[in-house]
Design an enzyme around this catalytic site. Structure first.
Site, PDB file in Angstrom:
ATOM      1  N   ASN A   9      19.466   7.671  37.361  1.00  0.00           N
ATOM      2  CA  ASN A   9      18.113   8.102  37.022  1.00  0.00           C
ATOM      3  C   ASN A   9      18.082   8.311  35.512  1.00  0.00           C
ATOM      4  O   ASN A   9      18.605   9.303  35.015  1.00  0.00           O
ATOM      5  CB  ASN A   9      17.797   9.414  37.766  1.00  0.00           C
ATOM      6  CG  ASN A   9      16.481  10.024  37.322  1.00  0.00           C
ATOM      7  OD1 ASN A   9      15.667   9.359  36.693  1.00  0.00           O
ATOM      8  ND2 ASN A   9      16.274  11.291  37.650  1.00  0.00           N
ATOM      9  N   LYS A  11      15.660   8.990  33.692  1.00  0.00           N
ATOM     10  CA  LYS A  11      14.617   9.950  33.286  1.00  0.00           C
ATOM     11  C   LYS A  11      13.794   9.364  32.126  1.00  0.00           C
ATOM     12  O   LYS A  11      13.610   8.152  32.050  1.00  0.00           O
ATOM     13  CB  LYS A  11      15.229  11.302  32.931  1.00  0.00           C
ATOM     14  CG  LYS A  11      16.161  11.819  34.029  1.00  0.00           C
ATOM     15  CD  LYS A  11      16.495  13.260  33.876  1.00  0.00           C
ATOM     16  CE  LYS A  11      17.569  13.632  34.885  1.00  0.00           C
ATOM     17  NZ  LYS A  11      17.753  15.065  34.996  1.00  0.00           N
ATOM     18  N   HIS A  95      11.683  14.124  42.832  1.00  0.00           N
ATOM     19  CA  HIS A  95      12.751  14.661  41.991  1.00  0.00           C
ATOM     20  C   HIS A  95      12.379  16.088  41.585  1.00  0.00           C
ATOM     21  O   HIS A  95      11.200  16.404  41.420  1.00  0.00           O
ATOM     22  CB  HIS A  95      12.925  13.780  40.747  1.00  0.00           C
ATOM     23  CG  HIS A  95      14.130  14.139  39.954  1.00  0.00           C
ATOM     24  ND1 HIS A  95      14.136  15.174  39.052  1.00  0.00           N
ATOM     25  CD2 HIS A  95      15.394  13.631  39.952  1.00  0.00           C
ATOM     26  CE1 HIS A  95      15.348  15.276  38.516  1.00  0.00           C
ATOM     27  NE2 HIS A  95      16.131  14.353  39.044  1.00  0.00           N
ATOM     28  N   GLU A  97      12.414  17.596  38.897  1.00  0.00           N
ATOM     29  CA  GLU A  97      11.596  17.724  37.681  1.00  0.00           C
ATOM     30  C   GLU A  97      10.133  17.445  37.994  1.00  0.00           C
ATOM     31  O   GLU A  97       9.233  18.019  37.374  1.00  0.00           O
ATOM     32  CB  GLU A  97      12.155  16.786  36.594  1.00  0.00           C
ATOM     33  CG  GLU A  97      13.468  17.355  36.045  1.00  0.00           C
ATOM     34  CD  GLU A  97      14.502  16.334  35.635  1.00  0.00           C
ATOM     35  OE1 GLU A  97      14.157  15.162  35.409  1.00  0.00           O
ATOM     36  OE2 GLU A  97      15.691  16.715  35.550  1.00  0.00           O
ATOM     37  N   GLU A 167      19.893  17.426  45.641  1.00  0.00           N
ATOM     38  CA  GLU A 167      20.115  17.774  44.240  1.00  0.00           C
ATOM     39  C   GLU A 167      19.821  19.255  44.033  1.00  0.00           C
ATOM     40  O   GLU A 167      18.651  19.641  43.856  1.00  0.00           O
ATOM     41  CB  GLU A 167      19.191  16.946  43.344  1.00  0.00           C
ATOM     42  CG  GLU A 167      19.416  15.457  43.467  1.00  0.00           C
ATOM     43  CD  GLU A 167      19.040  14.736  42.178  1.00  0.00           C
ATOM     44  OE1 GLU A 167      19.910  14.071  41.622  1.00  0.00           O
ATOM     45  OE2 GLU A 167      17.893  14.868  41.731  1.00  0.00           O
ATOM     46  N   GLY A 173      21.439  18.476  35.215  1.00  0.00           N
ATOM     47  CA  GLY A 173      21.408  18.480  33.751  1.00  0.00           C
ATOM     48  C   GLY A 173      22.007  19.726  33.131  1.00  0.00           C
ATOM     49  O   GLY A 173      21.833  19.975  31.938  1.00  0.00           O
ATOM     50  N   SER A 213      24.839  16.822  37.835  1.00  0.00           N
ATOM     51  CA  SER A 213      25.997  16.813  36.931  1.00  0.00           C
ATOM     52  C   SER A 213      27.186  16.026  37.478  1.00  0.00           C
ATOM     53  O   SER A 213      28.340  16.429  37.298  1.00  0.00           O
ATOM     54  CB  SER A 213      26.396  18.244  36.566  1.00  0.00           C
ATOM     55  OG  SER A 213      25.326  18.894  35.898  1.00  0.00           O
ATOM     56  N   GLY A 234      22.031  11.522  36.554  1.00  0.00           N
ATOM     57  CA  GLY A 234      21.137  11.567  35.405  1.00  0.00           C
ATOM     58  C   GLY A 234      21.905  11.260  34.131  1.00  0.00           C
ATOM     59  O   GLY A 234      22.130  10.098  33.776  1.00  0.00           O
TER      60      GLY A 234
HETATM   61  C1  PEP Z   1      19.190  13.683  38.133  1.00  0.00           C
HETATM   62  O1  PEP Z   1      18.548  13.295  37.190  1.00  0.00           O
HETATM   63  O2  PEP Z   1      18.787  13.463  39.258  1.00  0.00           O
HETATM   64  C2  PEP Z   1      20.449  14.401  37.880  1.00  0.00           C
HETATM   65  C3  PEP Z   1      21.180  14.766  38.893  1.00  0.00           C
HETATM   66  O3  PEP Z   1      20.784  14.660  36.553  1.00  0.00           O
HETATM   67  P1  PEP Z   1      22.247  15.049  35.983  1.00  0.00           P
HETATM   68  O4  PEP Z   1      23.224  14.070  36.572  1.00  0.00           O
HETATM   69  O5  PEP Z   1      22.105  14.916  34.509  1.00  0.00           O
HETATM   70  O6  PEP Z   1      22.528  16.440  36.420  1.00  0.00           O
END
Ligand code: PEP
Length: 255
Positions: A9, A11, A95, A97, A167, A173, A213, A234
């Site tokens: 992703n 983003k 998601h 966000e 998630e 993040g 992460s 991400g």
């Molecule tokens: C995501 O964007 O879905 C995500 C899990 O981000 P990250 O891997 O940066 O935590």
């Protein structure tokens, strides 16, 4: 056995040029990674360019969002058919966000999920609890509510063709990763819930990704859990070497 899905992703990152370069670098290594499924989800304005950079390589293209209506006066939105038109096979929906920054509800996500499936896109439906919800012991309840709301009215066959991404919001993040045990607990609960709501075969078929992460150094442990069928990545998906290293962890575990 479910095949791992390793999904990036991106983003709101990259430019047309850097996105094409990133996709090209992943595509160049896709041949060695055929034991897993690969998916990249760039910003919508770069989908066509990324598709061109992928070429014939075995890397699927996904969007990060869509609107549930097919066409019309919905300024700024894109439809499922538009995503298909530029080569998408997948779309990330709900998601965290979008839920927490842009105010999307389970009902919104449900409409989008139905529209995506009707258009022949594979939805990657995200669920996950906030830190305060986890600390209050409400993780299972939150996940169940989001699952039921986001997937309401789907047939077992549609659910089997949907990807779920767990998630935990506190791990996205932040560099704070769920322990493999914490991830497995929720994934196993989700699979049990799918068996209860639908049937055992559907629960066995659904791929449940972990996101939050995921990095090359924790991928093997996370992907090694029984009910973790891939990763939604991400930050680490923005570096081809890291994304490929995570995919390679999946390849090794698939042997
Ligand atoms: C995501 O964007 O879905 C995500 C899990 O981000 P990250 O891997 O940066 O935590």
């Amino acid at each position: 056995m479910r095949k791992f899905l390793i999904a990036g992703n991106w983003k709101m990152n990259t430019t047309a040029a850097s996105g094409a370069e990133l996709a090209g670098a992943v595509a160049a290594q896709a041949g060695e990674l055929s034991a897993v499924d690969l998916l990249v989800c760039p910003p919508s304005v770069y989908l066509a360019g990324v598709k061109a950079a992928i070429g014939d390589a075995n890397v699927a293209l996904g969007a990060q969002n869509m609107y549930h209506e097919a066409s019309g006066a919905f300024t700024g939105e894109v439809s499922a058919d538009m995503l298909k038109d530029v080569g998408c096979t997948h779309v990330i929906l709900g998601h965290s966000e979008r839920r927490h920054i842009l105010g999307e509800t389970d009902e919104d996500i449900n409409k989008k999920t139905k529209a995506a499936l009707a258009a022949g896109l594979i939805p990657v439906v995200c669920v996950g609890e906030l830190l305060e919800e986890r600390e209050a012991g409400k993780t299972a309840e939150v996940i169940q509510t989001q699952f039921d709301g986001s997937l309401a009215g789907l047939t077992a066959e549609q659910v089997a063709g949907t990807v779920i991404a767990y998630e935990p919001v506190w791990a996205i993040g932040t560099g704070k990763v769920a322990t493999p045990e914490q991830a497995e607990e929720v994934h196993a609960d989700l699979r049990k819930l799918i068996a209860e709501r639908y049937n055992a075969a559907t629960a066995e078929a659904v791929r449940i990704l972990y996101g939050g992460s995921v990095k090359p150094d924790n991928a093997t442990e996370l992907l090694g859990q029984d009910d973790v069928d891939g990763a939604l990545i991400g930050g680490a998906s923005l570096k081809a070497a890291d994304f490929v290293a995570i995919a390679k962890a999946g390849v090794e575990l698939s042997k």
